[in-house]
Enzyme design. Structure first.
Site: not given
Ligand code: 13P
Length: 219
Positions: A7, A93, A142, A201
């Site tokens: 979140w 992250h 990511e 996210g």
């Molecule tokens: P989004 O799904 O908003 O692109 O974010 C990805 C994210 O950073 C999950 O940790």
């Protein structure tokens, strides 16, 4: 299969509880599905309580933790207090690396804290060259360009990076994908042989959309 809702800095406690009450009864009960929600620190306690009361198949994670244990570290959240609520923690992250100067060394310390206290760390890597700390068995690829942009990587490229990470760190490493995942594209990622789930996210903030993601993964 891991489906993890991150979140980020969103949702009041009331909004968090509303989400849990909508999602909880709809999560497919499947042995192979592990669904985790990562709220802000202040909502952890209430979210955990709501999940226990509802007996929902949901686990709770934190979005970060202190590289130190309990003690004189003002403003930090040590694993020893977090573990009252969580089974799982996101570490490193790219938003923390960019906005809070988090380094590979700090990330390695956080992983030690988590592992020493039986909390599963999920380390975020930006490509196959980001170091994965020793003992870490779960990472998420990511790519920065895909985060919050609506422009995901291709499942083929994500699978290729996941394969390289497994070659480097061993087949015991599970690799997830994160970056603009939604209910429309999730199947493309989870159907790849080297991808064990997704970190979501934006699309996780909407209860209905998140339920769709879970249902598409359970099919
Ligand atoms: P989004 O799904 O908003 O692109 O974010 C990805 C994210 O950073 C999950 O940790």
């Amino acid at each position: 299969m891991w489906i993890i809702a991150n979140w980020k800095s969103n949702k009041t406690i009331a909004e968090a509880l509303d989400w849990i009450s909508q999602i909880g009864p709809q999560i497919p009960k499947s042995e192979k599905l592990r669904v985790i929600v990562c709220p802000t620190f202040d909502a952890l306690s209430e979210v955990k309580k709501a999940i226990i009361v509802g007996n929902f198949p949901l686990l709770v994670g934190a979005q970060d933790l202190s590289p130190f244990g309990t003690g004189a570290y003002t403003g930090e959240e040590p694993v020893q207090t977090l573990s009252q609520f969580i089974d799982f923690v996101i570490v490193g992250h790219s938003e923390r690396r960019q906005n809070f100067g988090e380094t590979d060394e700090m990330i390695a310390k956080k992983v030690v804290q988590a592992l020493d206290n039986n909390i599963t760390p999920l380390v975020c890597v930006q490509d196959e060259n980001t170091p994965v700390p020793e003992g870490c068995k779960l990472v998420v690829f990511e790519p920065v360009f895909a985060i919050g942009t609506g422009n995901p990587d291709t499942p083929e490229n994500a699978d290729e990076i996941a394969k390289k990470l497994k070659e480097k760190y061993g087949d015991g490493l599970e690799v997830l994908y994160g970056g603009s995942v939604n209910s429309q594209n999730v199947k493309g990622f989870i159907s790849k042989p080297n991808i064990s789930g997704v970190l979501v996210g934006n699309a996780s903030l909407d209860a209905e959309e998140f339920v769709k993601i879970c249902k598409n993964c359970a099919l």
